[in-house]
Design a protein around this motif. Structure first.
Motif, short mmCIF file in Angstrom:
data_model
loop_
_atom_site.label_atom_id
_atom_site.label_comp_id
_atom_site.label_asym_id
_atom_site.label_seq_id
_atom_site.Cartn_x
_atom_site.Cartn_y
_atom_site.Cartn_z
N ARG A 19 -57.81 88.36 23.22
CA ARG A 19 -56.33 88.00 23.33
C ARG A 19 -55.39 89.09 23.33
O ARG A 19 -55.79 90.06 22.77
CB ARG A 19 -55.61 86.96 23.70
CG ARG A 19 -56.71 85.91 24.14
CD ARG A 19 -56.14 84.18 24.29
NE ARG A 19 -56.80 84.31 21.99
CZ ARG A 19 -57.30 83.23 22.26
NH1 ARG A 19 -58.49 82.68 23.18
NH2 ARG A 19 -57.40 82.81 21.12
N SER A 20 -53.82 89.25 24.25
CA SER A 20 -53.32 90.14 24.05
C SER A 20 -52.03 89.48 23.66
O SER A 20 -51.62 88.16 23.54
CB SER A 20 -53.52 90.80 25.03
OG SER A 20 -54.13 91.88 25.32
N TYR A 21 -50.69 89.81 22.80
CA TYR A 21 -49.62 89.27 22.58
C TYR A 21 -48.49 90.91 23.11
O TYR A 21 -48.72 91.70 22.53
CB TYR A 21 -49.33 88.69 21.09
CG TYR A 21 -50.11 90.19 20.31
CD1 TYR A 21 -48.56 91.09 19.51
CD2 TYR A 21 -50.72 90.80 19.88
CE1 TYR A 21 -48.32 91.21 18.88
CE2 TYR A 21 -50.66 91.94 18.44
CZ TYR A 21 -49.32 91.89 18.01
OH TYR A 21 -49.30 92.95 16.88
N GLU A 22 -47.03 90.20 23.08
CA GLU A 22 -45.93 91.16 23.63
C GLU A 22 -45.16 91.00 22.20
O GLU A 22 -44.84 90.12 21.38
CB GLU A 22 -45.17 90.13 24.52
CG GLU A 22 -44.20 90.72 25.23
CD GLU A 22 -43.55 90.69 25.70
OE1 GLU A 22 -41.90 90.31 25.84
OE2 GLU A 22 -43.86 89.31 26.14
N PRO A 23 -45.29 92.65 21.65
CA PRO A 23 -44.74 92.74 20.47
C PRO A 23 -42.96 92.27 20.83
O PRO A 23 -42.53 92.86 22.07
CB PRO A 23 -45.43 94.34 19.92
CG PRO A 23 -45.40 94.78 21.95
CD PRO A 23 -46.04 93.44 22.22
N PHE A 24 -42.48 92.24 20.01
CA PHE A 24 -41.13 92.27 20.23
C PHE A 24 -40.36 92.11 18.53
O PHE A 24 -40.76 92.02 17.47
CB PHE A 24 -40.56 91.12 20.40
CG PHE A 24 -40.91 89.55 19.81
CD1 PHE A 24 -40.23 88.82 19.70
CD2 PHE A 24 -42.04 89.40 21.49
CE1 PHE A 24 -40.38 87.47 18.73
CE2 PHE A 24 -42.20 87.56 20.23
CZ PHE A 24 -41.42 86.92 19.02
N LYS A 25 -39.14 92.25 18.53
CA LYS A 25 -38.45 92.90 17.39
C LYS A 25 -38.11 91.43 16.60
O LYS A 25 -38.03 90.04 17.18
CB LYS A 25 -36.77 93.31 17.73
CG LYS A 25 -36.25 93.90 16.31
CD LYS A 25 -34.54 93.91 16.99
CE LYS A 25 -34.18 94.40 15.18
NZ LYS A 25 -32.48 94.93 15.43
N GLY A 26 -39.01 91.97 15.31
CA GLY A 26 -39.03 90.35 14.19
C GLY A 26 -40.37 89.57 14.08
O GLY A 26 -39.76 88.64 13.60
N ARG A 27 -40.97 89.54 15.40
CA ARG A 27 -42.82 89.42 15.40
C ARG A 27 -43.04 89.85 13.98
O ARG A 27 -42.76 90.75 13.54
CB ARG A 27 -42.98 89.56 16.17
CG ARG A 27 -44.87 88.74 16.55
CD ARG A 27 -45.56 90.03 17.79
NE ARG A 27 -46.82 88.98 17.46
CZ ARG A 27 -47.20 88.11 18.49
NH1 ARG A 27 -45.78 87.02 19.39
NH2 ARG A 27 -48.28 87.50 18.58
N LYS A 28 -43.55 88.69 13.55
CA LYS A 28 -43.86 89.09 11.65
C LYS A 28 -45.65 89.25 12.10
O LYS A 28 -46.12 89.80 11.22
CB LYS A 28 -44.02 87.85 10.78
CG LYS A 28 -42.26 87.32 11.12
CD LYS A 28 -41.47 86.70 9.85
CE LYS A 28 -40.32 86.85 9.12
NZ LYS A 28 -39.74 86.02 8.69
N THR A 29 -46.59 88.35 12.78
CA THR A 29 -47.82 88.59 12.93
C THR A 29 -48.52 89.34 13.92
O THR A 29 -47.59 89.83 14.78
CB THR A 29 -48.53 87.22 13.38
OG1 THR A 29 -49.69 86.57 13.25
CG2 THR A 29 -47.74 86.99 14.79
N THR A 30 -50.09 89.84 13.38
CA THR A 30 -50.19 90.52 14.74
C THR A 30 -51.50 90.10 15.55
O THR A 30 -51.78 90.14 16.10
CB THR A 30 -50.72 91.71 13.87
OG1 THR A 30 -51.77 91.42 12.78
CG2 THR A 30 -49.58 92.18 13.54
#
Length: 214
Positions: A19-30
């Protein structure tokens, strides 16, 4: 307003789950969202923090009752609509019963077992007054009557006893009146004479209404 939609490219989950995730400012996990939930669930510190927060919230009786109501309604709906869930739930219940886990945790005579027994009794026999419950149990266990028929017998008995009680009360009241008459005849009591004014006080009654208007 919700968070502005990001135009950044999706990033593969570092857990290699596909799966994938959408990066954004403040996101701490990968990690992606499901993997992040799973990782947090295995973290003892986060679990303890979440548990403490939940206990503080459920300390409010109103919130606890509403939470319990929502959970029970959701489970009833799920059991009614999902045959697979219902089968799993039944299997878990059978396994729990065979394990005697609840009996070992709360032995006979423990406060929890006594409270559960009292609650069950009120649920099953709340319709039956306390003084008739022994008779109801006798009909069920000794006479081997079906519950519905035994209940009909007890309800008829309750109605009959209530009628007899009313009849006894009416008889007692009549006897009391007859006894008063007997005392008067025997000279043991007297009838109080009706009040008569010693002088004419005018065309008004004691209530202040003119006699000519009646």
């Amino acid at each position: 307003m919700g968070r502005r939609k990001s135009t950044a490219a999706l990033v593969p989950c570092s857990n290699a789950c596909g799966r994938s995730y959408e990066p954004f400012k403040g996101r701490k996990t990968t990690l992606c969202y499901p993997c992040s939930l799973s990782a947090n669930g295995r973290n003892p510190k986060k679990n303890e923090k979440n548990r403490a927060a939940m206990l503080r919230r459920l300390a409010d009786p109103a919130i606890r009752a509403e939470t319990l109501r929502i959970a029970q309604e959701g489970r009833r709906r799920k059991l009614a609509e999902d045959p697979e869930f219902r089968a799993r739930w039944q299997e878990m219940g059978r396994a729990l019963g065979k394990s005697n886990a609840m009996h070992n945790k709360h032995p006979k005579g423990s406060p929890a077992r006594m409270k559960a027994a009292a609650t069950r009794t009120e649920t099953m026999l709340g319709w039956c007054p306390l003084e008739y419950r022994d008779e109801y149990r006798r009909l069920i266990h000794s006479k081997r009557l079906r519950a519905a028929y035994a209940r009909a017998v007890i309800e008829a008995q309750i109605k009959d006893d209530a009628q007899k009680q009313r009849a006894r009360a009416a008889k007692a009241q009549r006897l009391s009146f007859d006894e008063q008459l007997a005392r008067i005849r025997e000279g043991k009591a007297s009838v109080v004479a009706k009040f008569t004014p010693s002088a004419d006080t005018g065309p008004y009654t004691l209530g202040g209404v003119a006699s000519g208007m009646i």
